[in-house]
Design a protein around this motif. Structure first.
Motif, PDB file in Angstrom:
ATOM      1  N   TYR A  75       0.805  -1.221   0.000  1.00  0.00           N
ATOM      2  CA  TYR A  75       0.000   0.000   0.000  1.00  0.00           C
ATOM      3  C   TYR A  75       0.842   1.277   0.000  1.00  0.00           C
ATOM      4  CZ  TYR A  75      -3.431  -3.415   1.655  1.00  0.00           C
ATOM      5  OH  TYR A  75      -4.234  -4.525   1.799  1.00  0.00           O
ATOM      6  N   ILE A  76       2.065   1.176   0.534  1.00  0.00           N
ATOM      7  CA  ILE A  76       2.893   2.371   0.732  1.00  0.00           C
ATOM      8  C   ILE A  76       4.171   2.237  -0.082  1.00  0.00           C
ATOM      9  CG2 ILE A  76       4.110   3.786   2.422  1.00  0.00           C
ATOM     10  CD1 ILE A  76       2.092   2.719   4.519  1.00  0.00           C
ATOM     11  N   GLN A  77       4.364   3.134  -1.021  1.00  0.00           N
ATOM     12  CA  GLN A  77       5.514   3.045  -1.922  1.00  0.00           C
ATOM     13  C   GLN A  77       6.824   3.401  -1.231  1.00  0.00           C
ATOM     14  OE1 GLN A  77       4.569   5.470  -5.350  1.00  0.00           O
ATOM     15  NE2 GLN A  77       3.718   3.728  -6.462  1.00  0.00           N
ATOM     16  N   ASP A  78       6.855   4.554  -0.590  1.00  0.00           N
ATOM     17  CA  ASP A  78       8.081   5.018   0.059  1.00  0.00           C
ATOM     18  C   ASP A  78       8.049   4.626   1.534  1.00  0.00           C
ATOM     19  OD1 ASP A  78       9.025   6.211  -2.302  1.00  0.00           O
ATOM     20  OD2 ASP A  78       7.764   7.975  -1.931  1.00  0.00           O
ATOM     21  N   MET A  79       8.446   3.381   1.791  1.00  0.00           N
ATOM     22  CA  MET A  79       8.387   2.839   3.141  1.00  0.00           C
ATOM     23  C   MET A  79       9.553   3.368   3.983  1.00  0.00           C
ATOM     24  SD  MET A  79       6.758   0.655   5.136  1.00  0.00           S
ATOM     25  CE  MET A  79       5.894  -0.461   4.025  1.00  0.00           C
ATOM     26  N   PRO A  80       9.273   4.098   5.055  1.00  0.00           N
ATOM     27  CA  PRO A  80      10.357   4.602   5.905  1.00  0.00           C
ATOM     28  C   PRO A  80      11.010   3.472   6.693  1.00  0.00           C
ATOM     29  CG  PRO A  80       8.248   5.118   6.880  1.00  0.00           C
ATOM     30  CD  PRO A  80       7.957   4.519   5.534  1.00  0.00           C
ATOM     31  N   GLU A  81      12.186   3.737   7.210  1.00  0.00           N
ATOM     32  CA  GLU A  81      12.921   2.737   7.980  1.00  0.00           C
ATOM     33  C   GLU A  81      12.550   2.751   9.459  1.00  0.00           C
ATOM     34  OE1 GLU A  81      15.039   0.293   6.891  1.00  0.00           O
ATOM     35  OE2 GLU A  81      14.271   0.915   4.945  1.00  0.00           O
ATOM     36  N   TYR A  82      11.938   3.819   9.915  1.00  0.00           N
ATOM     37  CA  TYR A  82      11.608   3.954  11.331  1.00  0.00           C
ATOM     38  C   TYR A  82      10.470   4.964  11.477  1.00  0.00           C
ATOM     39  CZ  TYR A  82      14.523   8.044  10.555  1.00  0.00           C
ATOM     40  OH  TYR A  82      15.038   9.193  10.040  1.00  0.00           O
ATOM     41  N   ALA A  83       9.831   4.942  12.636  1.00  0.00           N
ATOM     42  CA  ALA A  83       8.750   5.890  12.965  1.00  0.00           C
ATOM     43  C   ALA A  83       7.717   5.993  11.846  1.00  0.00           C
ATOM     44  CB  ALA A  83       9.315   7.270  13.294  1.00  0.00           C
ATOM     45  N   MET A  84       7.443   4.868  11.213  1.00  0.00           N
ATOM     46  CA  MET A  84       6.490   4.841  10.102  1.00  0.00           C
ATOM     47  C   MET A  84       5.121   5.370  10.514  1.00  0.00           C
ATOM     48  SD  MET A  84       5.368   1.496   7.957  1.00  0.00           S
ATOM     49  CE  MET A  84       4.027   1.534   6.796  1.00  0.00           C
ATOM     50  N   PHE A  85       4.679   5.007  11.705  1.00  0.00           N
ATOM     51  CA  PHE A  85       3.374   5.437  12.189  1.00  0.00           C
ATOM     52  C   PHE A  85       3.494   6.421  13.352  1.00  0.00           C
ATOM     53  CE2 PHE A  85       2.354   1.215  10.284  1.00  0.00           C
ATOM     54  CZ  PHE A  85       1.641   1.721   9.216  1.00  0.00           C
ATOM     55  N   GLY A  86       4.610   7.136  13.395  1.00  0.00           N
ATOM     56  CA  GLY A  86       4.809   8.127  14.447  1.00  0.00           C
ATOM     57  C   GLY A  86       5.162   7.509  15.782  1.00  0.00           C
ATOM     58  N   GLU A  87       5.647   6.254  15.764  1.00  0.00           N
ATOM     59  CA  GLU A  87       6.018   5.599  17.018  1.00  0.00           C
ATOM     60  C   GLU A  87       7.349   6.127  17.543  1.00  0.00           C
ATOM     61  OE1 GLU A  87       7.925   2.793  13.931  1.00  0.00           O
ATOM     62  OE2 GLU A  87       6.078   3.968  14.077  1.00  0.00           O
ATOM     63  N   ASN A  88       7.518   6.030  18.861  1.00  0.00           N
ATOM     64  CA  ASN A  88       8.772   6.431  19.485  1.00  0.00           C
ATOM     65  C   ASN A  88       9.816   5.327  19.425  1.00  0.00           C
ATOM     66  OD1 ASN A  88       6.429   7.622  21.641  1.00  0.00           O
ATOM     67  ND2 ASN A  88       7.875   9.102  20.798  1.00  0.00           N
TER      68      ASN A  88
END
Length: 220
Positions: A75-88
């Motif tokens: 669903y998400i093209q540019d997948m971040p390596e961390y804090a994808m959903f604003g997690e600490n």
């Protein structure tokens, strides 16, 4: 037992524009800490919360596991390596089936305890332009979770999570989210939930009402 922490992140409230949506104030964009930070009963030093319902003693710090990132790659093209959903805290190996409400971990000098599943919000759906993301996360029970802080202390960028105590009920994050989203009439799970002293009062009351409605024992 220790669990790898990929990154520990904090974020400030700022105005962001996601796609064609209206500008909004949010702290969903978080970045790795570069130096030791104090973890208080209300959260990590330097971390902010834009809205009521985010933060507070039972939501002092948020975790999402890297293994659950994979289900969102279609669903998400540019997948971040961390804090994808604003997690600490972004971990490896602490998914919805491994975590239970009341489990305690040492985190740097601090001690933290799992309290509840994170409620997915529309901000992340807008950020990644996936309108059904909240519904998908809820259905998959892959929401991440919140912790309360039992002992304040310093956290460093290389701090790991060390399991101190598994809660005896082992009411998992998966089970919590089932009662919240997909299996609200599961009597056995409701009864189990109400044995968990670490569950925040608002959820104890909610699950009590669900059980009363199910069994017909409702007090007016």
């Amino acid at each position: 037992m220790e669990y790898e922490v990929i990154n520990i992140c904090t974020g400030k409230i700022k105005t962001e524009i996601f796609g064609s949506n209206r500008p909004k104030k949010t702290a969903v964009s978080k970045y790795p800490i570069q130096q030791p930070a104090f973890l208080s009963f209300l959260g990590l030093e330097g971390d902010e919360h834009a809205y009521q319902g985010h933060g507070g003693p039972n939501k002092a710090i948020c975790l999402y596991d890297k293994l659950d990132y994979d289900m969102w790659r279609p669903y998400i093209q540019d997948m971040p390596e961390y804090a994808m959903f604003g997690e600490n805290i972004t971990t490896i190996g602490l998914t919805k089936d491994q975590l239970a409400i009341g489990d305690q971990f040492k985190f740097g000098e601090a001690v933290i305890q799992v309290t509840e599943g994170r409620g997915p919000c529309n901000t992340i759906a807008k950020k990644y332009d996936v309108p059904d993301l909240v519904k998908l996360m809820s259905a998959a029970h892959a929401t991440g979770c919140y912790f309360r802080v039992l002992q304040e202390g310093i956290v460093t960028p290389d701090s790991r999570l060390e399991l101190l105590e598994k809660h005896p009920a082992q009411f998992t994050l998966n089970a919590f989210n089932a009662l919240k989203y997909t299996d609200k009439k599961n009597k056995a799970l409701l009864e189990k939930a109400l044995t968990v002293d670490a569950l925040p009062e608002e959820h104890q009351l909610k699950f009590t009402k669900q059980l009363q409605k199910l069994t017909g024992r409702i007090n007016y």
